[in-house]
Design an enzyme around this catalytic site. Structure first.
Site, PDB file in Angstrom:
ATOM      1  N   ASP A 250       0.797  -1.222   0.000  1.00 56.18           N
ATOM      2  CA  ASP A 250       0.000   0.000   0.000  1.00 56.18           C
ATOM      3  C   ASP A 250       0.833   1.276   0.000  1.00 56.18           C
ATOM      4  O   ASP A 250       0.360   2.341   0.370  1.00 56.18           O
ATOM      5  CB  ASP A 250      -0.963  -0.001   1.186  1.00 56.18           C
ATOM      6  N   GLU A 251       2.074   1.163  -0.427  1.00 60.83           N
ATOM      7  CA  GLU A 251       2.935   2.349  -0.478  1.00 60.83           C
ATOM      8  C   GLU A 251       3.780   2.306  -1.744  1.00 60.83           C
ATOM      9  O   GLU A 251       4.470   1.325  -2.006  1.00 60.83           O
ATOM     10  CB  GLU A 251       3.839   2.390   0.754  1.00 60.83           C
TER      11      GLU A 251
END
Length: 185
Positions: free
Chosen positions: A15-16
């Site tokens: 998620d990054e």
């Protein structure tokens, strides 16, 4: 989706992501903030995932700016304003500064980055060792030489799912857990 929206994309985790948008202002004729908002809106439209975007001249500051942008906003740190941005933050906000270092800094009366900027590098080295002291001195000033590298491997792999209703039975939980385990492997 991000590979279509940015010339260089590095997945740091599930998620990054880091995007290198160098030169896109001239190419697209729009500001970094307009580009970031367009990317945020496109990701939301195509995936129904609300993302926060931070922009800056350095990766670490962009990461911190994305925290300021949460939830689902955009925060750009303009070139030349990195030092002012960093002063607003706590030492605990710096990526890589964990609880034990935060506690050791707090015992010396240092909580905010602005408070710690007056501490000489040599004192940080005496307190925390040469490597860690130098590292902290640079990090407090937003100095980070890491580049966005699409070939750098992810540091973590995970799978997650948000449920609109709680799972009630062990069977449902086991089924979902097995699906998530397969996804990770």
């Amino acid at each position: 989706c991000l590979e279509r929206l940015a010339p260089v994309v590095q997945a740091a985790s599930i998620d990054e992501f880091y995007l290198d948008l160098t030169g896109t202002d001239r190419l697209l004729g729009e500001s970094l903030e307009v580009t970031a908002n367009r990317i945020r809106e496109t990701v939301l439209e195509e995936t129904q995932i609300l993302v926060s975007i931070g922009g800056a001249t350095r990766r670490m500051i962009a990461k911190l700016a994305s925290g300021v942008a949460k939830p689902g906003g955009v925060h750009i740190v303009p070139t030349g304003q990195e030092a002012e941005f960093m002063k607003r933050l706590d030492l605990a906000d710096i990526p890589g500064v964990g609880p034990s270092l935060v506690e050791a800094l707090r015992k010396r009366g240092l909580v905010r980055i602005e408070d710690a900027l007056g501490v000489q590098e040599t004192w940080l080295e005496r307190w925390f060792g040469d490597h860690r002291g130098r590292w902290l001195y640079r990090r407090m000033r937003g100095l980070d030489s890491s580049r966005v590298d699409p070939r750098e491997p992810r540091k973590s792999i995970s799978s997650e799912r948000t449920f609109f209703q709680d799972l009630k039975s062990d069977e449902d939980l086991e089924r979902v857990l097995l699906r998530l385990c397969r996804s990770v492997t």
